[in-house]
Design a protein around this motif. Structure first.
Motif, PDB file in Angstrom:
ATOM      1  N   GLY A 184     -42.652  62.089 132.944  1.00  0.00           N
ATOM      2  CA  GLY A 184     -42.020  61.643 134.181  1.00  0.00           C
ATOM      3  C   GLY A 184     -42.768  60.505 134.835  1.00  0.00           C
ATOM      4  N   GLU A 185     -44.086  60.579 134.782  1.00  0.00           N
ATOM      5  CA  GLU A 185     -44.919  59.529 135.376  1.00  0.00           C
ATOM      6  C   GLU A 185     -44.741  58.210 134.627  1.00  0.00           C
ATOM      7  OE1 GLU A 185     -48.446  62.638 136.781  1.00  0.00           O
ATOM      8  OE2 GLU A 185     -48.796  61.262 135.125  1.00  0.00           O
ATOM      9  N   VAL A 186     -44.693  58.314 133.298  1.00  0.00           N
ATOM     10  CA  VAL A 186     -44.531  57.107 132.483  1.00  0.00           C
ATOM     11  C   VAL A 186     -43.158  56.488 132.732  1.00  0.00           C
ATOM     12  CG1 VAL A 186     -44.619  56.179 130.149  1.00  0.00           C
ATOM     13  CG2 VAL A 186     -46.022  58.144 130.745  1.00  0.00           C
ATOM     14  N   LEU A 187     -42.147  57.354 132.830  1.00  0.00           N
ATOM     15  CA  LEU A 187     -40.787  56.862 133.082  1.00  0.00           C
ATOM     16  C   LEU A 187     -40.725  56.125 134.419  1.00  0.00           C
ATOM     17  CD1 LEU A 187     -37.848  56.781 132.114  1.00  0.00           C
ATOM     18  CD2 LEU A 187     -37.454  58.916 133.332  1.00  0.00           C
ATOM     19  N   LEU A 188     -41.388  56.689 135.420  1.00  0.00           N
ATOM     20  CA  LEU A 188     -41.426  56.063 136.745  1.00  0.00           C
ATOM     21  C   LEU A 188     -42.049  54.673 136.656  1.00  0.00           C
ATOM     22  CD1 LEU A 188     -40.930  56.682 139.830  1.00  0.00           C
ATOM     23  CD2 LEU A 188     -43.380  57.156 139.932  1.00  0.00           C
ATOM     24  N   ILE A 189     -43.154  54.573 135.921  1.00  0.00           N
ATOM     25  CA  ILE A 189     -43.833  53.285 135.753  1.00  0.00           C
ATOM     26  C   ILE A 189     -42.909  52.290 135.056  1.00  0.00           C
ATOM     27  CG2 ILE A 189     -45.677  52.133 134.454  1.00  0.00           C
ATOM     28  CD1 ILE A 189     -47.411  54.621 135.057  1.00  0.00           C
ATOM     29  N   SER A 190     -42.252  52.765 133.994  1.00  0.00           N
ATOM     30  CA  SER A 190     -41.379  51.881 133.219  1.00  0.00           C
ATOM     31  C   SER A 190     -40.221  51.364 134.064  1.00  0.00           C
ATOM     32  CB  SER A 190     -40.856  52.635 131.997  1.00  0.00           C
ATOM     33  OG  SER A 190     -39.985  51.832 131.265  1.00  0.00           O
ATOM     34  N   VAL A 191     -39.538  52.280 134.754  1.00  0.00           N
ATOM     35  CA  VAL A 191     -38.358  51.888 135.540  1.00  0.00           C
ATOM     36  C   VAL A 191     -38.763  50.981 136.703  1.00  0.00           C
ATOM     37  CG1 VAL A 191     -36.517  52.742 137.032  1.00  0.00           C
ATOM     38  CG2 VAL A 191     -36.988  53.889 134.868  1.00  0.00           C
ATOM     39  N   THR A 192     -39.888  51.301 137.352  1.00  0.00           N
ATOM     40  CA  THR A 192     -40.336  50.466 138.471  1.00  0.00           C
ATOM     41  C   THR A 192     -40.668  49.056 138.003  1.00  0.00           C
ATOM     42  OG1 THR A 192     -41.318  52.461 139.383  1.00  0.00           O
ATOM     43  CG2 THR A 192     -41.868  50.401 140.456  1.00  0.00           C
ATOM     44  N   ARG A 193     -41.328  48.971 136.853  1.00  0.00           N
ATOM     45  CA  ARG A 193     -41.663  47.650 136.309  1.00  0.00           C
ATOM     46  C   ARG A 193     -40.392  46.838 136.042  1.00  0.00           C
ATOM     47  NH1 ARG A 193     -41.437  44.681 131.857  1.00  0.00           N
ATOM     48  NH2 ARG A 193     -40.337  46.278 130.696  1.00  0.00           N
ATOM     49  N   ILE A 194     -39.401  47.507 135.446  1.00  0.00           N
ATOM     50  CA  ILE A 194     -38.145  46.807 135.118  1.00  0.00           C
ATOM     51  C   ILE A 194     -37.461  46.315 136.387  1.00  0.00           C
ATOM     52  CG2 ILE A 194     -35.820  47.154 134.215  1.00  0.00           C
ATOM     53  CD1 ILE A 194     -37.160  49.075 132.124  1.00  0.00           C
ATOM     54  N   LEU A 195     -37.402  47.188 137.400  1.00  0.00           N
ATOM     55  CA  LEU A 195     -36.761  46.809 138.661  1.00  0.00           C
ATOM     56  C   LEU A 195     -37.493  45.640 139.305  1.00  0.00           C
ATOM     57  CD1 LEU A 195     -35.883  50.291 140.226  1.00  0.00           C
ATOM     58  CD2 LEU A 195     -34.297  48.594 139.296  1.00  0.00           C
ATOM     59  N   LEU A 196     -38.828  45.745 139.387  1.00  0.00           N
ATOM     60  CA  LEU A 196     -39.610  44.694 140.047  1.00  0.00           C
ATOM     61  C   LEU A 196     -39.494  43.374 139.292  1.00  0.00           C
ATOM     62  CD1 LEU A 196     -42.836  46.599 141.152  1.00  0.00           C
ATOM     63  CD2 LEU A 196     -41.086  45.606 142.609  1.00  0.00           C
TER      64      LEU A 196
END
Lengths: 173, 157
Positions: free
Chosen positions: A58-70
């Protein structure tokens, strides 16, 4: 990464997001062009890939999605967002799945991630332009995924060697 | 840490690699990429709708305008490329020139696809192919060959 409070985890995640965005930026500076649209080494995936071995999914997914959005808001424009998200989510799912199966090395997980990333983007492209001719890119993008995944996988392998020894010294793990 | 994770490359990795390459190869065969012919017609579609069809052998510039967006498509020396566009990523401009049938240039933000098609490769005989290879402009129509090329002239002007 265990034994940290919410503040520590937030700071850690923010640092990794910044790192992955920096890797995307460095990658954009490299004059790599094979004539196929969007083919790149995918260095940002290094963070997601390595993260899978040290953090909760879940933590990795959060990092991945946030990076994509930013990244989309800062550089890519919103039209690129749907492609990045499709590629990012599919590759995350595939990498997580392969990591659970015993017998695949980081390189294998990375290759699967890179190939599925490209296929996810291609699927969205076919849907968006409503022209199946876009599938012409499929073989090329798959081969490119193998190449990019191999490079990122070997880099991740090297990173893990240092990370594991560092973690061993600090956490006694 | 499992043992396999420490290795750089495992047997399962090799299997995965082989599977991916096999699928890529099969896809290439299925799409007919090997041995594809020199194309004859440049077809531009926007949002899945036909925008126009142009002869590959006749040099010209096409400004594909859709709303406020544009892509400048150039046909020159039987090569097709995009010189200018106001899309954000400009992948279409960076894309290599296309020359063969089935090759495409895609502008995802503008939903534009430029593709080279081989008009009825089965219908057209070897003698017509010879005419195309001569590359002389406007010759196919003059030669009075059958086929839909009158329509193309309608598009070109």
């Amino acid at each position: 990464m265990q034994g940290k409070g919410i503040a520590g985890k937030t700071a850690y995640a923010a640092m990794l997001i910044a790192l992955s965005m920096l890797l995307s930026y460095v990658e954009a500076l490299l004059p790599i062009s094979v004539g196929l649209p969007g083919v790149k080494p995918g260095l940002a995936n290094l963070v997601v890939l390595t993260g899978l071995y040290y953090m909760k999914p879940g933590e990795v997914l959060l990092i991945s999605v946030t990076r994509i959005l930013l990244s989309a808001f800062l550089f890519g424009g919103l039209s690129a967002l749907i492609y990045s998200l499709a590629g990012g989510l599919l590759s995350f799912g595939v990498m997580l799945l392969l990591k659970q199966i015993k017998g695949f090395s980081v390189t294998g997980v990375s290759i699967a991630g890179a190939v599925s990333h490209n296929l996810g983007q291609l699927a969205v492209a076919v849907a968006v332009v409503e022209n199946a001719k876009v599938l012409y890119y499929m073989p090329g993008l798959m081969i490119a995924g193998v190449a990019a995944g191999s490079v990122t996988g070997m880099l991740a392998q090297t990173c893990r060697r240092y990370l594991t020894s560092a973690a061993g010294r600090k956490d006694g793990e | 840490m499992n043992q396999a994770g420490e290795k750089l490359f495992t047997r399962k990795d090799a299997g995965l690699l082989a599977a991916v390459l096999l699928v890529a190869g099969a896809a290439a065969l299925f799409l007919g990429l090997p041995g594809r012919a020199q194309g004859e017609l440049v077809r531009i579609t926007v949002d899945g709708r036909l925008y126009g069809e142009y002869e590959l052998a006749r040099d010209r510039n096409i400004r594909v305008e859709e709303g406020t967006h544009y892509n400048e498509v150039v046909i020159r020396d039987k090569k097709v490329y995009v010189t200018e566009a106001d899309c954000p990523d400009r992948y279409c401009v960076k894309h290599h020139e296309i020359t063969k049938s089935m090759e495409t240039i895609v502008c995802l933000p503008h939903r534009m696809v430029v593709e080279i098609v081989n008009v009825g490769a089965t219908k057209w005989s070897a003698e017509t192919d010879g005419i195309w290879e001569s590359g002389s402009h406007g010759k196919p129509g003059d030669a009075g060959k059958p086929g839909g090329f009158e329509n193309i002239d309608g598009y070109t002007e």
